[in-house]
Motif scaffolding. Structure first.
Motif, PDB file in Angstrom:
ATOM      1  N   LYS A  98       0.487  -1.268   0.079  1.00 14.84           N
ATOM      2  CA  LYS A  98       0.082  -0.071  -0.146  1.00 14.84           C
ATOM      3  C   LYS A  98       0.887   1.312   0.029  1.00 14.84           C
ATOM      4  CE  LYS A  98      -4.178  -1.796  -0.192  1.00 14.84           C
ATOM      5  NZ  LYS A  98      -5.019  -1.766   1.138  1.00 14.84           N
ATOM      6  N   THR A  99       1.966   1.065   0.521  1.00 18.85           N
ATOM      7  CA  THR A  99       2.912   2.458   0.658  1.00 18.85           C
ATOM      8  C   THR A  99       3.408   2.716  -0.865  1.00 18.85           C
ATOM      9  OG1 THR A  99       4.733   0.793   1.115  1.00 18.85           O
ATOM     10  CG2 THR A  99       3.872   2.022   3.055  1.00 18.85           C
ATOM     11  N   ALA A 100       3.349   1.662  -1.748  1.00 22.49           N
ATOM     12  CA  ALA A 100       3.704   2.305  -3.217  1.00 22.49           C
ATOM     13  C   ALA A 100       2.556   2.817  -3.942  1.00 22.49           C
ATOM     14  CB  ALA A 100       4.170   0.864  -3.996  1.00 22.49           C
ATOM     15  N   VAL A 101       1.556   3.115  -3.357  1.00 23.86           N
ATOM     16  CA  VAL A 101       0.349   3.650  -4.051  1.00 23.86           C
ATOM     17  C   VAL A 101       0.279   5.010  -3.516  1.00 23.86           C
ATOM     18  CG1 VAL A 101      -2.217   3.762  -4.194  1.00 23.86           C
ATOM     19  CG2 VAL A 101      -1.112   1.554  -4.226  1.00 23.86           C
ATOM     20  N   HIS A 102       0.672   6.103  -4.593  1.00 22.61           N
ATOM     21  CA  HIS A 102       0.733   7.661  -4.049  1.00 22.61           C
ATOM     22  C   HIS A 102      -0.695   8.240  -3.955  1.00 22.61           C
ATOM     23  CE1 HIS A 102       5.201   7.554  -6.051  1.00 22.61           C
ATOM     24  NE2 HIS A 102       4.926   6.809  -4.791  1.00 22.61           N
ATOM     25  N   TRP A 103      -1.561   7.545  -5.001  1.00 19.36           N
ATOM     26  CA  TRP A 103      -2.762   8.195  -4.977  1.00 19.36           C
ATOM     27  C   TRP A 103      -3.758   7.241  -5.789  1.00 19.36           C
ATOM     28  CZ3 TRP A 103      -4.951   9.379  -9.639  1.00 19.36           C
ATOM     29  CH2 TRP A 103      -3.984   9.590 -10.805  1.00 19.36           C
ATOM     30  N   SER A 104      -5.006   7.424  -5.554  1.00 21.27           N
ATOM     31  CA  SER A 104      -6.042   6.817  -6.328  1.00 21.27           C
ATOM     32  C   SER A 104      -7.235   7.367  -6.438  1.00 21.27           C
ATOM     33  CB  SER A 104      -6.386   5.331  -5.848  1.00 21.27           C
ATOM     34  OG  SER A 104      -7.002   5.389  -4.493  1.00 21.27           O
ATOM     35  N   GLU A 105      -7.923   7.342  -7.657  1.00 19.52           N
ATOM     36  CA  GLU A 105      -9.362   7.872  -7.847  1.00 19.52           C
ATOM     37  C   GLU A 105     -10.152   7.040  -8.658  1.00 19.52           C
ATOM     38  OE1 GLU A 105     -10.193  10.782  -6.698  1.00 19.52           O
ATOM     39  OE2 GLU A 105      -8.407  12.157  -6.621  1.00 19.52           O
ATOM     40  N   LEU A 106     -11.467   7.152  -8.196  1.00 25.65           N
ATOM     41  CA  LEU A 106     -12.316   6.123  -9.027  1.00 25.65           C
ATOM     42  C   LEU A 106     -13.467   6.905  -9.527  1.00 25.65           C
ATOM     43  CD1 LEU A 106     -13.341   3.417  -9.658  1.00 25.65           C
ATOM     44  CD2 LEU A 106     -14.785   3.651  -7.610  1.00 25.65           C
ATOM     45  N   ALA A 107     -13.530   6.898 -11.124  1.00 26.85           N
ATOM     46  CA  ALA A 107     -14.418   7.640 -11.757  1.00 26.85           C
ATOM     47  C   ALA A 107     -15.418   6.630 -12.217  1.00 26.85           C
ATOM     48  CB  ALA A 107     -13.956   8.007 -13.043  1.00 26.85           C
ATOM     49  N   VAL A 108     -16.829   6.968 -11.903  1.00 29.93           N
ATOM     50  CA  VAL A 108     -18.032   6.105 -12.154  1.00 29.93           C
ATOM     51  C   VAL A 108     -18.986   6.936 -13.248  1.00 29.93           C
ATOM     52  CG1 VAL A 108     -19.987   5.050 -11.145  1.00 29.93           C
ATOM     53  CG2 VAL A 108     -17.715   5.028 -10.201  1.00 29.93           C
ATOM     54  N   GLU A 109     -19.423   6.328 -14.158  1.00 34.40           N
ATOM     55  CA  GLU A 109     -20.192   6.910 -15.068  1.00 34.40           C
ATOM     56  C   GLU A 109     -21.239   5.832 -15.493  1.00 34.40           C
ATOM     57  OE1 GLU A 109     -22.867   8.493 -17.229  1.00 34.40           O
ATOM     58  OE2 GLU A 109     -21.099   9.680 -16.709  1.00 34.40           O
ATOM     59  N   ARG A 110     -22.475   6.119 -15.047  1.00 33.72           N
ATOM     60  CA  ARG A 110     -23.739   5.304 -15.356  1.00 33.72           C
ATOM     61  C   ARG A 110     -23.917   4.919 -16.752  1.00 33.72           C
ATOM     62  NH1 ARG A 110     -26.548   2.251 -17.081  1.00 33.72           N
ATOM     63  NH2 ARG A 110     -28.495   1.591 -16.467  1.00 33.72           N
ATOM     64  N   PHE A 111     -23.833   6.079 -17.567  1.00 37.74           N
ATOM     65  CA  PHE A 111     -24.133   5.782 -19.100  1.00 37.74           C
ATOM     66  C   PHE A 111     -22.882   5.827 -19.829  1.00 37.74           C
ATOM     67  CE2 PHE A 111     -28.250   7.387 -17.563  1.00 37.74           C
ATOM     68  CZ  PHE A 111     -29.053   6.098 -17.808  1.00 37.74           C
ATOM     69  N   ALA A 112     -21.816   5.048 -19.668  1.00 43.10           N
ATOM     70  CA  ALA A 112     -20.561   5.129 -20.069  1.00 43.10           C
ATOM     71  C   ALA A 112     -20.711   4.846 -21.601  1.00 43.10           C
ATOM     72  CB  ALA A 112     -19.681   4.167 -19.424  1.00 43.10           C
ATOM     73  N   GLY A 113     -21.466   3.917 -22.127  1.00 43.74           N
ATOM     74  CA  GLY A 113     -21.532   3.468 -23.402  1.00 43.74           C
ATOM     75  C   GLY A 113     -22.596   2.560 -24.003  1.00 43.74           C
ATOM     76  N   PRO A 114     -23.250   2.536 -24.997  1.00 44.19           N
ATOM     77  CA  PRO A 114     -23.998   1.502 -25.146  1.00 44.19           C
ATOM     78  C   PRO A 114     -23.675   0.022 -25.307  1.00 44.19           C
ATOM     79  CG  PRO A 114     -23.948   3.381 -27.203  1.00 44.19           C
ATOM     80  CD  PRO A 114     -22.912   3.467 -26.218  1.00 44.19           C
ATOM     81  N   VAL A 115     -24.479  -0.821 -25.136  1.00 47.70           N
ATOM     82  CA  VAL A 115     -23.887  -2.368 -25.449  1.00 47.70           C
ATOM     83  C   VAL A 115     -24.627  -2.578 -26.600  1.00 47.70           C
ATOM     84  CG1 VAL A 115     -24.461  -4.622 -24.448  1.00 47.70           C
ATOM     85  CG2 VAL A 115     -24.336  -2.687 -22.872  1.00 47.70           C
ATOM     86  N   TYR A 116     -23.794  -2.996 -27.611  1.00 44.39           N
ATOM     87  CA  TYR A 116     -23.899  -3.408 -28.880  1.00 44.39           C
ATOM     88  C   TYR A 116     -24.705  -4.763 -29.177  1.00 44.39           C
ATOM     89  CZ  TYR A 116     -21.596   1.234 -29.709  1.00 44.39           C
ATOM     90  OH  TYR A 116     -21.144   2.723 -29.719  1.00 44.39           O
ATOM     91  N   THR A 117     -25.943  -4.549 -28.740  1.00 43.25           N
ATOM     92  CA  THR A 117     -26.460  -5.865 -28.752  1.00 43.25           C
ATOM     93  C   THR A 117     -26.914  -6.189 -30.245  1.00 43.25           C
ATOM     94  OG1 THR A 117     -28.552  -4.901 -28.449  1.00 43.25           O
ATOM     95  CG2 THR A 117     -27.447  -5.860 -26.260  1.00 43.25           C
ATOM     96  N   THR A 118     -27.344  -7.519 -30.344  1.00 46.98           N
ATOM     97  CA  THR A 118     -27.828  -7.906 -31.773  1.00 46.98           C
ATOM     98  C   THR A 118     -29.200  -7.152 -32.099  1.00 46.98           C
ATOM     99  OG1 THR A 118     -29.046  -9.693 -30.863  1.00 46.98           O
ATOM    100  CG2 THR A 118     -26.962 -10.417 -31.723  1.00 46.98           C
ATOM    101  N   GLY A 119     -29.082  -6.737 -33.417  1.00 52.20           N
ATOM    102  CA  GLY A 119     -30.161  -5.744 -33.866  1.00 52.20           C
ATOM    103  C   GLY A 119     -29.971  -4.394 -33.200  1.00 52.20           C
TER     104      GLY A 119
END
Length: 410
Positions: free
Chosen positions: A341-362
């Protein structure tokens, strides 16, 4: 004429630039930063994107936009190496020799996979829209290639929906990523970060009179006679770059396409060491709370980032991310790659509910027109982003819908 643009991502900004030449433009962006998924963190002495991004050799609209903004000299071409993490071992898969040495596919499997990569750009994507990717790979490359190579990739990206994803998306993704040499895939990146593109577009739009309001979510859209009210403010025209079903929810109008979307949760980490053996993009076959480890500083030079290694952990989700996801991802990463854990200087978590379409059939039949119900729609769900979303596609969608709006009012 007053135009409201909902969303300050690439599509919204790309549309704003030509629209400001003939109309008043106001952009509502719900988040504090512009750029959507292309937004960036500001560290002490560098910028880094919330989500990893690069461009490709055929992205002509992007290159033209960079020229117009005076940013062409910031674009550079770098090599992106790849690998696969299997049974606790990192397997590099960049050079032909490394691919031949990969123990989890037979020589015949590798030949079939190589031939598909060579043919991908020539395949008819429209004919593959109704074909599940899993079915296509099993039929054309065999069960072992699917189980050992493609199924883990589809599972990490689409989860329980992996069998719904169309072969059109998969083949398009293979084709766009086939610009490879012995040192890896040839990818474009902005020296200094893609925030320069976002900032350049915003500054140019504002110079032409656009009003940009960040931290301003749209809460209501209502038709009033021959105009629209957005958050109670009157506009002649509305361009929405958010998912069509969200427009239906905000306006109370029916008939908007229900585009299948997935969310993305991307952790960015600053480290004091490289943990992927010089590999840029490491796909995870082993089950983990992330599907890929993307070491940005094995792509762009480390010295630009204060001497830190910058690593992304890429994760996708359906309705909502797992509880305590940030702790889960970081803990798993540190344990799996022997990082104290001492090697980790910083961390950030980005969350996006609508990050992209799921290219389903049709999916091709779901793509909305640029104008529906008196509103204009453009974004990751638009035709230029099918069957694989990209910065190029989002810019194209913005420019095309802007031309449609300008044509309607002239």
């Amino acid at each position: 004429m007053d135009i409201c643009i909902i969303g300050g991502g690439l599509t919204g900004l790309a549309a704003a630039l030509p629209l400001t030449e003939t109309a008043g433009v106001t952009i509502f962006e719900s988040r504090p930063l512009l750029g959507g998924c292309l937004a960036s963190y500001k560290r002490d002495d560098y910028w880094i994107e919330h989500y990893y991004h690069h461009c490709f050799a055929g992205d002509e609209r992007l290159f033209s936009l960079l020229r117009d903004l005076g940013l062409s000299d910031r674009l550079e071409w770098l090599s992106g190496s790849t690998g696969y993490y299997v049974d606790g071992t990192i397997h590099p898969l960049t050079s032909p020799i490394e691919i031949l040495r990969y123990p989890h596919l037979s020589l015949a499997d590798k030949v079939r996979l190589g031939l598909l990569t060579l043919r991908a750009k020539r395949l008819d994507l429209a004919a593959l829209d109704a074909v599940p990717a899993s079915e296509y790979i099993r039929k054309n490359l065999g069960e072992s290639v699917y189980a050992s190579f493609f199924e883990p990739l589809l599972r990490s990206k689409f989860g329980d929906r992996r069998d719904e994803v169309s072969a059109a998306w998969l083949i398009s993704r293979i084709a766009i990523r086939s610009d490879r040499g012995v040192e890896g895939e040839r990818l474009g990146y902005m020296r200094g970060g893609w925030h320069e593109l976002v900032d350049g577009m915003a500054e140019e739009a504002q110079k032409k009179g656009a009003v940009i309001e960040t931290g301003t979510p749209v809460t209501s859209i209502r038709r009033t006679g021959d105009a629209w009210e957005v958050n109670g403010r009157r506009f002649d025209t509305v361009l929405a770059t958010i998912p069509p079903q969200e427009i239906g929810r905000l306006s109370g109008m029916e008939g908007f396409a229900e585009i299948p979307y997935q969310g993305a949760a991307c952790m960015t980490i600053g480290l004091d060491r490289d943990v992927t053996n010089g590999i840029y993009w490491l796909n995870m076959k082993d089950t983990a709370p992330y599907g890929a480890v993307v070491t940005h500083t094995n792509f762009a030079p480390r010295e630009r980032y204060g001497g830190e290694e910058v690593v992304y952990l890429a994760s996708y989700f359906g309705d909502r991310p797992a509880p305590n996801l940030k702790e889960m991802m970081l803990s798993d990463f540190c344990r799996r790659f022997s990082v104290p854990k001492t090697a980790v200087h910083w961390s950030e978590l980005a969350v996006e509910r609508f990050a992209g379409p799921v290219y389903t059939t049709g999916f091709a039949d779901l793509i909305p027109a640029y104008e529906e119900h008196g509103l204009y729609l453009a974004g990751m769900f638009s035709r230029p982003n099918y069957p694989e979303r990209s910065m190029e596609g989002s810019i194209a969608a913005g420019q095309e819908v802007a031309a449609r709006i300008r044509g309607a009012v002239q």
